[in-house]
Design an enzyme around this catalytic site. Structure first.
Site, short mmCIF file in Angstrom:
data_model
loop_
_atom_site.label_atom_id
_atom_site.label_comp_id
_atom_site.label_asym_id
_atom_site.label_seq_id
_atom_site.Cartn_x
_atom_site.Cartn_y
_atom_site.Cartn_z
N GLY A 185 0.80 -1.22 0.00
CA GLY A 185 0.00 0.00 0.00
C GLY A 185 0.83 1.28 0.00
N VAL A 206 15.26 -20.50 -3.89
CA VAL A 206 16.27 -21.07 -3.00
C VAL A 206 15.59 -22.11 -2.12
CG1 VAL A 206 17.79 -20.57 -1.04
CG2 VAL A 206 17.81 -19.10 -3.07
N HIS A 213 1.96 -7.09 8.32
CA HIS A 213 3.20 -6.52 8.84
C HIS A 213 4.01 -7.53 9.66
CE1 HIS A 213 1.17 -2.28 8.64
NE2 HIS A 213 1.56 -2.71 7.47
N HIS A 221 3.48 1.09 9.93
CA HIS A 221 3.56 0.08 8.88
C HIS A 221 5.02 -0.35 8.75
CE1 HIS A 221 -0.54 1.27 7.19
NE2 HIS A 221 -0.31 2.07 8.22
C1 FAD Z 1 -0.37 -6.40 0.36
C2 FAD Z 1 0.58 -5.75 1.34
C3 FAD Z 1 0.40 -4.42 1.70
C4 FAD Z 1 1.28 -3.79 2.58
N1 FAD Z 1 1.17 -2.46 2.78
C5 FAD Z 1 2.15 -1.80 3.45
C6 FAD Z 1 2.17 -0.38 3.49
O1 FAD Z 1 1.33 0.31 2.90
N2 FAD Z 1 3.18 0.22 4.20
C7 FAD Z 1 4.14 -0.51 4.85
O2 FAD Z 1 5.00 0.08 5.49
N3 FAD Z 1 4.13 -1.86 4.81
C8 FAD Z 1 3.19 -2.51 4.10
N4 FAD Z 1 3.24 -3.88 4.00
C9 FAD Z 1 4.32 -4.61 4.71
C10 FAD Z 1 5.72 -4.40 4.11
O3 FAD Z 1 5.62 -4.29 2.71
C11 FAD Z 1 6.65 -5.54 4.52
O4 FAD Z 1 6.72 -5.63 5.93
C12 FAD Z 1 8.09 -5.38 4.02
O5 FAD Z 1 8.11 -4.92 2.69
C13 FAD Z 1 8.81 -6.71 4.13
O6 FAD Z 1 10.12 -6.63 3.61
P1 FAD Z 1 11.09 -7.90 3.61
O7 FAD Z 1 12.33 -7.49 2.90
O8 FAD Z 1 11.21 -8.42 4.98
O9 FAD Z 1 10.32 -9.03 2.81
P2 FAD Z 1 9.77 -9.08 1.31
O10 FAD Z 1 9.58 -7.72 0.76
O11 FAD Z 1 8.61 -10.00 1.33
O12 FAD Z 1 10.96 -9.74 0.50
C14 FAD Z 1 11.25 -11.12 0.52
C15 FAD Z 1 11.66 -11.55 -0.88
O13 FAD Z 1 12.22 -12.85 -0.83
C16 FAD Z 1 11.71 -13.61 -1.90
N5 FAD Z 1 11.77 -15.02 -1.48
C17 FAD Z 1 11.04 -15.62 -0.52
N6 FAD Z 1 11.35 -16.93 -0.44
C18 FAD Z 1 12.32 -17.15 -1.38
C19 FAD Z 1 13.03 -18.30 -1.79
N7 FAD Z 1 12.84 -19.49 -1.22
N8 FAD Z 1 13.94 -18.17 -2.79
C20 FAD Z 1 14.16 -16.96 -3.38
N9 FAD Z 1 13.49 -15.84 -3.03
C21 FAD Z 1 12.59 -15.93 -2.04
C22 FAD Z 1 10.31 -13.11 -2.09
O14 FAD Z 1 9.79 -13.41 -3.36
C23 FAD Z 1 10.47 -11.61 -1.84
O15 FAD Z 1 10.78 -10.90 -3.01
C24 FAD Z 1 2.35 -4.54 3.16
C25 FAD Z 1 2.52 -5.89 2.83
C26 FAD Z 1 1.66 -6.49 1.91
C27 FAD Z 1 1.89 -7.92 1.54
#
Ligand code: FAD
Ligand code: NAG
Ligand code: NAG
Ligand code: NAG
Ligand code: NAG
Length: 579
Positions: A123, A263, A515, A559
């Site tokens: 979002g 992975v 989140h 968020h």
């Molecule tokens: C629909 C939605 C709306 C949201 N809205 C907001 C918002 O408006 N504002 C806000 O602050 N937060 C929001 N969030 C939460 C926020 O986006 C997340 O907390 C944050 O982006 C997570 O970051 P991350 O790097 O931990 O994980 P991710 O961004 O999920 O990155 C993990 C990556 O690893 C990859 N991956 C996973 N498993 C494997 C594997 N086995 N092999 C290779 N690659 C793999 C995935 O495909 C992904 O690209 C929202 C989340 C969602 C789903």
């Protein structure tokens, strides 16, 4: 003439291919390349770390992402495409386990399956949370580098404040002192300025000390009524991949990006007794497996669901639970996948005297967006957010104590809503300081079977009591005389009109804000619990670290995307000091 054009485009294409740093599948990846650092997951944190590490031309990096490249995906570019206009191929299709606290419902748990991860499909709301949240990270890890004040220069380094989409005057609607101007993530206010409803809310803030106007939610002190900022850049979604991996970074000779590659495990490198986990296994559903080994470090950035899944598949977790699935435990760490912490939200609506606005003319809006990246398609999900604390004498605080990290941290977020079809106004109340904790566990030893996601929502009694206070706060907000001519019927369900109906409604409609954090939490060096040390290295192992939402020990009071960016900036510094 035409054949010349075809020839030219062919030449351009082959030039691009020769320089391509993005490999579309494992077979295309040159097998003789060596990398200093391998990052697993090209989501929100992954691109930050890949971008920062490759600033040093001598550091070679491989970034591996399960989903496709986001380059040219228009569904991800238009802000107002969130959520309905985003193609399903850009999601992992997760569903939670049946939730006892939600009357047995199993709910969808979306995650981005594309470069940029959740930042490509979310979002876009940009909130750093409270400074107190980060000070608690420092306290539970014993590392002052996680304090808000220590992180503040890195927060500025990450951001590129971009005013408002379309360039309207936003003086007084944000605090210039708390933003960064030269970073990678573009943050902006939406295209349209204060509307009649926003002005009522601002008017209310002048008369009610409980809900004061706060110029900027991102100063570390978010309490009050604030303008919502979003990760927009030039009228387009500015995901982690768009922000941190522009063409100038993608073309670095020391960065390779591998997409469409899943992975399956991390493996020990050399003798098992060395506990040195620098080898990554990539696989396909037909059973093929291939390994790549990093010279110095493997970084897991697969997110709060993906990271614990990979660790467990690798035999890193609770020994008995792994054994039950037929997985050899190679390193016992009981908290892998445990302690999941996420926000639950509920809604309340009333009707207004103001007639519905005519619906947006999508074709005209698209034309405008195509022309100059402005217009209704560059609106935010909401204009204003209210951040508030539970009254000290509320039943929730009196009975269960105050779980917040400090006095500047809100317990409740109210996303104010108006202009909904059917002359509705109201909002969503989000519980920012939940006590319930869930888990991510394996359903099977097959890496392509989705893990079990149990949010455990509303299983701790504080959470329901606090959410009820959140709806009460919303009621008090709209009870301001300022709204008297605007409101036709008050918001409902009414938390003060009998517990049973309110409770049933809440458990039937309660949703997740997506989140999730905490499934590979950081804790102090030598602590009994936790998965990583404060330097993000996996406890008891060499060569393996984690940098994504999973290491955050308590869900931030906002968020979760901005906290992940902030964490990833520090992770980059920690990792580059080791290589
Ligand atoms: C629909 C939605 C709306 C949201 N809205 C907001 C918002 O408006 N504002 C806000 O602050 N937060 C929001 N969030 C939460 C926020 O986006 C997340 O907390 C944050 O982006 C997570 O970051 P991350 O790097 O931990 O994980 P991710 O961004 O999920 O990155 C993990 C990556 O690893 C990859 N991956 C996973 N498993 C494997 C594997 N086995 N092999 C290779 N690659 C793999 C995935 O495909 C992904 O690209 C929202 C989340 C969602 C789903
Ligand atoms: C999720 O489902 C859609 C189809 O609805 C599919 O295109 C996509 O590949 C699925 N995602 C994953 C990670 O399997
Ligand atoms: C922007 O608005 C502020 C007050 O709201 C005003 O002082 C300032 O002159 C305006 N700037 C421009 C460039 O119009
Ligand atoms: C963008 O284009 C629209 C017409 O489609 C125009 O009304 C508007 O002024 C333009 N905005 C900017 C900032 O150029
Ligand atoms: C995880 O939760 C358990 C209890 O549920 C607790 O003992 C442990 O300390 C927690 N670990 C962290 C890192 O929060």
């Amino acid at each position: 003439m035409k054949s010349f054009a075809i020839l030219l485009s062919f030449l351009l294409l082959s030039v691009q291919l020769a320089n391509a740093a993005v490999y579309q599948n494992l077979a295309a990846l040159p097998s003789n390349e060596q990398y200093d650092v391998i990052i697993v997951g090209g989501g929100t944190a992954g691109p930050v770390i890949a971008s920062r590490l490759t600033e040093n031309p001598r550091t070679t990096v491989l970034l591996i992402e399960a989903g496709p490249d986001d380059d040219g995906a228009v569904d991800l570019q238009i802000p107002a495409n969130y959520p309905a206009g985003i193609e399903r191929k850009h999601y992992w299709n997760y569903t939670t386990t049946p939730q006892s606290g939600l009357n047995g419902r199993a709910i969808t748990y979306d995650r981005g399956h594309v470069l940029g991860g959740c930042s490509s499909i979310n979002g876009m709301v940009y909130t750093r949370g409270a400074g107190d949240d980060y000070d608690r990270w420092a306290k539970v890890t014993g590392d002052n580098g996680w304090r808000w004040n220590s992180l503040f220069p890195l927060i500025k380094r990450h951001e590129r404040w971009s005013g408002a989409v379309g360039g309207r005057n936003v003086t007084g609607q944000y605090d210039p002192a708390v933003h960064g101007y030269e970073g990678y993530s573009k943050v902006a206010l939406p295209w349209s300025g204060p509307n009649a409803f926003d002005n009522l809310c601002l008017e209310q803030a002048k008369t009610r000390s409980e809900f004061p106007y706060n110029r900027d939610p991102n100063s570390g002190k978010p309490l009050g009524l604030t303008w919502a900022q979003s990760t927009f850049g030039g009228g387009e979604r500015n995901s982690a991949s768009k922000g941190y991996l522009p063409a100038s970074v993608r073309s670095r000779a020391n960065l390779n990006i591998l997409v469409n590659s899943h992975v399956t495990r991390v493996l020990s490198t050399g003798k098992a007794s060395n506990k040195d986990f620098r080898t990554v296994e990539i696989g396909t559903t037909d059973g093929a497996r291939k390994t790549v080994t990093a010279k110095t470090e493997v970084v897991l950035s697969a997110g709060s669901i993906g990271t614990p899944q990979i660790l467990l598949l690798s035999g890193i977790g609770n020994k008995a639970e792994l054994k039950a699935l037929g997985i050899d435990a190679v390193h016992e760490l009981n908290d892998v996948g445990k302690n999941l912490s996420d926000h639950i939200a509920t809604v309340a609506f009333g009707t207004t005297t103001v007639p519905d606005a005519p619906p947006v003319d999508r074709a005209a809006a698209l034309l405008q967006w195509n022309q100059n990246r402005t217009g209704p398609l560059t609106e935010a999900v909401g204009h204003q957010i209210l951040w508030t604390r539970l009254p000290k004498d509320s039943e929730a605080i009196r009975t269960y104590g105050d779980p917040s990290a400090g006095s500047n941290a809100p317990h409740i977020e109210i996303a104010l809503m108006n202009g909904l079809p059917g002359q509705l106004y109201g909002g969503a109340a989000v519980l920012l300081t939940p006590q319930s904790r869930g888990s991510v566990t394996l359903a099977s030893s097959d890496p392509f079977t989705a893990p079990l996601i149990n949010l455990n929502f509303l299983t701790h009694p504080f959470d329901f009591a606090a959410l009820k206070e959140g709806v009460r706060a919303m009621k008090r907000f709209y009870a301001s005389p300022v709204f008297s001519s605007y409101i036709a019927t008050p918001i409902g369900p009414d938390p003060d009109a009998g517990d049973a109906a309110f409770e049933d409604f809440t458990r039937n409609v309660g949703i997740t804000t997506l989140h999730a954090v905490g499934t590979a939490a950081m804790s102090a060096k030598g602590a009994k619990g936790g998965v990583v040390d404060p330097d993000l290295k996996v406890k008891g192992l060499k060569g393996l670290s984690i940098a994504d939402a999973s290491v955050i020990p308590y869900v931030p009071t906002g968020h979760s995307m901005a906290p992940v960016y902030i964490l990833a900036e520090r992770a980059s510094d920690l990792i580059r000091s080791r290589c």
